[in-house]
Motif scaffolding. Sequence first.
Motif, mmCIF file in Angstrom:
data_model
loop_
_atom_site.group_PDB
_atom_site.id
_atom_site.type_symbol
_atom_site.label_atom_id
_atom_site.label_comp_id
_atom_site.label_asym_id
_atom_site.label_seq_id
_atom_site.Cartn_x
_atom_site.Cartn_y
_atom_site.Cartn_z
ATOM 1 N N ILE A 178 0.831 -1.236 0.121
ATOM 2 C CA ILE A 178 0.046 -0.130 -0.021
ATOM 3 C C ILE A 178 0.731 1.267 -0.048
ATOM 4 N N ASP A 179 2.127 1.160 0.871
ATOM 5 C CA ASP A 179 2.917 2.656 0.880
ATOM 6 C C ASP A 179 3.539 2.702 -0.438
ATOM 7 N N THR A 180 3.522 2.026 -1.622
ATOM 8 C CA THR A 180 4.252 2.354 -2.806
ATOM 9 C C THR A 180 2.947 2.707 -3.616
ATOM 10 N N ILE A 181 1.609 2.596 -3.699
ATOM 11 C CA ILE A 181 0.803 3.101 -4.582
ATOM 12 C C ILE A 181 0.196 4.286 -4.201
ATOM 13 N N GLN A 182 0.429 5.246 -5.150
ATOM 14 C CA GLN A 182 0.071 6.645 -4.761
ATOM 15 C C GLN A 182 -1.050 7.259 -5.582
ATOM 16 N N SER A 183 -1.452 6.569 -6.588
ATOM 17 C CA SER A 183 -2.851 6.826 -7.459
ATOM 18 C C SER A 183 -3.048 5.672 -8.267
ATOM 19 N N ILE A 184 -4.490 5.774 -8.518
ATOM 20 C CA ILE A 184 -5.118 4.617 -9.557
ATOM 21 C C ILE A 184 -5.949 5.280 -10.546
ATOM 22 N N SER A 185 -6.010 4.502 -11.694
ATOM 23 C CA SER A 185 -6.616 4.903 -12.864
ATOM 24 C C SER A 185 -7.929 4.585 -13.185
ATOM 25 N N THR A 186 -8.830 4.947 -13.886
ATOM 26 C CA THR A 186 -9.914 4.394 -14.398
ATOM 27 C C THR A 186 -9.646 3.769 -15.541
ATOM 28 N N ASP A 187 -10.678 2.984 -16.093
ATOM 29 C CA ASP A 187 -10.807 2.173 -17.419
ATOM 30 C C ASP A 187 -10.709 3.561 -18.206
ATOM 31 N N PHE A 188 -10.311 3.084 -19.526
ATOM 32 C CA PHE A 188 -10.359 4.277 -20.680
ATOM 33 C C PHE A 188 -11.807 4.504 -21.080
ATOM 34 N N LEU A 189 -11.901 5.962 -21.140
ATOM 35 C CA LEU A 189 -13.363 6.391 -21.750
ATOM 36 C C LEU A 189 -13.113 7.089 -23.051
ATOM 37 N N SER A 190 -13.647 6.718 -24.015
ATOM 38 C CA SER A 190 -13.304 7.326 -25.390
ATOM 39 C C SER A 190 -14.892 7.801 -25.917
ATOM 40 N N LEU A 191 -14.908 9.169 -26.316
ATOM 41 C CA LEU A 191 -16.183 9.583 -26.765
ATOM 42 C C LEU A 191 -15.772 10.393 -27.844
ATOM 43 N N GLU A 192 -16.778 10.162 -28.889
ATOM 44 C CA GLU A 192 -16.411 11.140 -30.182
ATOM 45 C C GLU A 192 -17.837 12.038 -30.506
ATOM 46 N N GLY A 193 -17.697 13.030 -30.932
ATOM 47 C CA GLY A 193 -19.152 13.825 -31.475
ATOM 48 C C GLY A 193 -19.807 14.162 -30.407
ATOM 49 N N VAL A 194 -19.575 14.515 -29.059
ATOM 50 C CA VAL A 194 -20.305 14.750 -27.937
ATOM 51 C C VAL A 194 -21.114 16.170 -28.125
ATOM 52 N N ASN A 195 -22.315 16.009 -28.054
ATOM 53 C CA ASN A 195 -23.097 17.448 -27.917
ATOM 54 C C ASN A 195 -24.124 17.607 -27.015
ATOM 55 N N VAL A 196 -24.203 16.174 -26.142
ATOM 56 C CA VAL A 196 -25.408 16.321 -24.878
ATOM 57 C C VAL A 196 -24.447 15.917 -23.691
ATOM 58 N N ASP A 197 -25.078 16.102 -22.733
ATOM 59 C CA ASP A 197 -24.449 15.792 -21.185
ATOM 60 C C ASP A 197 -24.539 14.059 -21.541
ATOM 61 N N HIS A 198 -23.570 13.777 -20.682
ATOM 62 C CA HIS A 198 -22.883 12.355 -20.588
ATOM 63 C C HIS A 198 -22.852 11.934 -19.237
ATOM 64 N N LEU A 199 -23.565 10.755 -19.120
ATOM 65 C CA LEU A 199 -23.230 10.193 -17.649
ATOM 66 C C LEU A 199 -23.109 8.664 -17.631
ATOM 67 N N SER A 200 -21.910 8.125 -17.141
ATOM 68 C CA SER A 200 -21.688 6.760 -17.058
ATOM 69 C C SER A 200 -20.904 6.345 -15.704
ATOM 70 N N GLU A 201 -20.656 5.009 -15.531
ATOM 71 C CA GLU A 201 -19.916 4.398 -14.413
ATOM 72 C C GLU A 201 -18.540 3.854 -15.327
ATOM 73 N N LEU A 202 -17.531 4.271 -14.590
ATOM 74 C CA LEU A 202 -16.411 3.837 -15.044
ATOM 75 C C LEU A 202 -15.554 2.892 -13.902
ATOM 76 N N ASN A 203 -15.093 1.661 -14.335
ATOM 77 C CA ASN A 203 -14.475 0.872 -13.394
ATOM 78 C C ASN A 203 -13.001 1.344 -12.958
ATOM 79 N N ILE A 204 -12.490 1.169 -11.780
ATOM 80 C CA ILE A 204 -11.299 1.374 -11.276
ATOM 81 C C ILE A 204 -10.585 0.186 -11.962
ATOM 82 N N ASN A 205 -9.473 0.757 -12.466
ATOM 83 C CA ASN A 205 -8.600 -0.380 -13.224
ATOM 84 C C ASN A 205 -7.740 -1.088 -12.254
ATOM 85 N N THR A 206 -7.830 -2.095 -11.722
ATOM 86 C CA THR A 206 -7.393 -3.042 -10.893
ATOM 87 C C THR A 206 -6.393 -4.126 -11.481
ATOM 88 N N ILE A 207 -6.051 -4.103 -12.831
ATOM 89 C CA ILE A 207 -5.495 -5.196 -13.245
ATOM 90 C C ILE A 207 -4.014 -5.434 -12.789
#
Length: 322
Positions: A178-207
Amino acid sequence: MSSRKKNFSFKKNSVKTFLFFLIFTSVLWLLIQFSKNYTQEVEVGVRYTNLPEGKIFNDQSDQILRMTLNGNGFRLMGHNWKKPTLELNVEDAVANNQDDYYFYIDKESKILKNKLDFKGRVLSVQKDTLRLQLDINLEKKIPVNLEQDIQYAAGYGSDKGLVIAPDSITISGPSKIIDTIQSISTDFLSLEGVNVDHLSELNINTIELPPNVMVTPDKVEAKILVSKFTEGNQRVPITLNNVPEGIEIKIFPKDITVVYRVGLDKYNEISSRDFMVVADYAKASEESSFLTLELADKPSSIHDVRLQEKQIQFVVLKKNLK
């Protein structure tokens, strides 16, 4: 016609009789075989219980014990179909050294056979002492990094961009990890042509995390508030910094145009007073008559900001000192 029916009935009865004796003799053979004694090596899983509070299991501990068992087929059959588990209570350890606990395995012990639910004989064990290693269980909050590629439709954008909630999570596990872990990332989210509000769930990348590290929560909410964007600009005066005493500097031009993109709902809120463009005389080159411009301050609600000019000319005028 009557003779054919009798022959068919006779053949049918003969098949039934044959099948009966075949099944009977097969079952009898299996009973005889399973009643014989056999010697077999089995793998026994080891599980430790009643761990001290604040401690966590270290996977370097002994987790498998190989044993040689002797008994009839019925007694060994259950150990072949299902891997037996030996449960060891930490309070029953014969010795402990800080976070190391040791358990003595006596192959003659009735307690051992009772725990394994085995009525035969234990001929040998791979090792007579098992070692349990424990670590300090540490909890820590770490920030979540967004992995994203958001492309808005032409004429659209977002003041705050992609926002996640919560923006930090709790990890727990062995303190050395635990002492060696300083941050963690989400799964990659890619969106194109966004013109409305967006809401979704992203998994924490624990691989890439070790299996004994727990993450809470394991998902975050990703939100984008989208609005219509337009281009704006402001004429901003240039601030000259670090001019030595006794020297007068003239710059050309004295102000500069700042171009940016902003939401229509924020367009009228932006003014030239929200910006600061500076030229630092201390960074001037002796061989050059130009100063580089830097945008020192801007509103948080604008995007894609740029200066129409990156440099300005300057002239040094000496003052008459009295």
